[in-house]
Scaffold this active site. Sequence first.
Site, PDB file in Angstrom:
ATOM      1  CG  HIS A 275      -0.925   0.413   5.707  1.00 18.41           C
ATOM      2  ND1 HIS A 275      -1.018   1.772   5.513  1.00 18.41           N
ATOM      3  CD2 HIS A 275      -1.788  -0.137   4.820  1.00 18.41           C
ATOM      4  CE1 HIS A 275      -1.890   2.035   4.566  1.00 18.41           C
ATOM      5  NE2 HIS A 275      -2.383   0.886   4.128  1.00 18.41           N
TER       6      HIS A 275
ATOM      7  CD  GLU B 223      -6.482   0.296   0.790  1.00 19.61           C
ATOM      8  OE1 GLU B 223      -7.675   0.107   0.536  1.00 19.61           O
ATOM      9  OE2 GLU B 223      -5.994   0.182   1.916  1.00 19.61           O
ATOM     10  CG  ASN B 224      -4.127   3.430   1.710  1.00 23.07           C
ATOM     11  OD1 ASN B 224      -3.530   2.380   1.898  1.00 23.07           O
ATOM     12  ND2 ASN B 224      -5.381   3.610   2.057  1.00 23.07           N
TER      13      ASN B 224
ATOM     14  CG  HIS C 129      -6.825  -4.738   0.820  1.00 24.03           C
ATOM     15  ND1 HIS C 129      -5.604  -4.117   0.677  1.00 24.03           N
ATOM     16  CD2 HIS C 129      -7.585  -3.892   1.539  1.00 24.03           C
ATOM     17  CE1 HIS C 129      -5.645  -2.936   1.281  1.00 24.03           C
ATOM     18  NE2 HIS C 129      -6.831  -2.780   1.820  1.00 24.03           N
TER      19      HIS C 129
ATOM     20  CG  ASP D 204      -1.927  -1.126   1.238  1.00 30.20           C
ATOM     21  OD1 ASP D 204      -1.594  -2.209   0.682  1.00 30.20           O
ATOM     22  OD2 ASP D 204      -3.015  -0.972   1.797  1.00 30.20           O
TER      23      ASP D 204
ATOM     24  CG  ASN E 110     -10.290  -0.980   3.235  1.00 37.12           C
ATOM     25  OD1 ASN E 110      -9.171  -1.304   2.819  1.00 37.12           O
ATOM     26  ND2 ASN E 110     -10.457  -0.230   4.305  1.00 37.12           N
ATOM     27  CG  HIS E 111      -9.358   3.177   1.999  1.00 34.70           C
ATOM     28  ND1 HIS E 111     -10.332   3.704   2.822  1.00 34.70           N
ATOM     29  CD2 HIS E 111      -8.404   2.682   2.827  1.00 34.70           C
ATOM     30  CE1 HIS E 111      -9.970   3.542   4.087  1.00 34.70           C
ATOM     31  NE2 HIS E 111      -8.817   2.910   4.121  1.00 34.70           N
TER      32      HIS E 111
HETATM   33 FE   LIG Z   1      -4.091   0.560   2.799  1.00 35.45          FE
HETATM   34 FE   LIG Z   2      -7.080  -1.167   3.188  1.00 40.47          FE
END
Ligand SMILES: [Fe+2]
Ligand SMILES: [Fe+2]
Length: 255
Positions: A175, A39-40, A148, A8, A67-68
């Site tokens: 993370h 995703e981040n 994930h 990530d 999820n993001h």
């Molecule tokens: Fe993440």
């Molecule tokens: Fe995540």
Amino acid sequence: MKLLFIGDVVGDAGVAFVKEKLWRIKKEHGIDITVINGENSAQNNGITSDSFAELIRVGADCITTGNHCFRHRGIEGLYASEPFLLRPANYPEGVAGKGSAVIDLGRTRVAVVNLLGTMYLESLDNPFGEIDRLLEELDTPNIFVDFHAEATSEKKAMGFYLAGRVTAVLGTHTHVQTADETVLEGGTAYITDVGMTGPERSVLGVETSVVIEKFRYHRPVQFRVSKSPCFLNGVIVTFDERNGRASAVERLIVR
Ligand SMILES: [Fe+2]
Ligand SMILES: [Fe+2]
């Protein structure tokens, strides 16, 4: 062949760090394919067309999320139009985008699958059932799964469930890089979590004082990406593209 998977990427700083380090990692380790969880990668979490385009420009072949994935308004169109930007495959039918992609290298094809765990995360379709369906469709032995998920148990279970059926099951989302990398029976590389790429002296990439305030006083806080120096967390999977079997998985931390 060797596939590099980067955990990530957090914010502008994380993207800039990938830009700075990726070419050298690829050269030093003889990397054939690079997959990055993005995703981040936007400054305020999630992914944007800019952060996606930058990660591709600096050398990623495919971007996974989690999820993001739909955090930014209007981002659905990007998922619908970019075949190498994935959202978890176990979202319900009708959701924009898709959860798998096949990278055609000419001499071989490599599939990337993105799945979301359902323990302590969104209650999506069962990821174990979803991967069974996908494995029937994918016509290459080289299959890399970014699982994930929050719970280590769910990730471990997925690793053993897919042992001998895919090239690698690589966990993301927490993370925090775990030290349990291994090649499971049948030649499936596995790690519970690849980790993150972004500010190292942080809480999962976020400024420490903000997260401490949240835990200490339970106040609503605005997360800010930490300004501390970055590190990169990843794994390199060595595999035989003729049968999709992994022979080695190596953790990578670059500062
Ligand atoms: Fe993440
Ligand atoms: Fe995540």
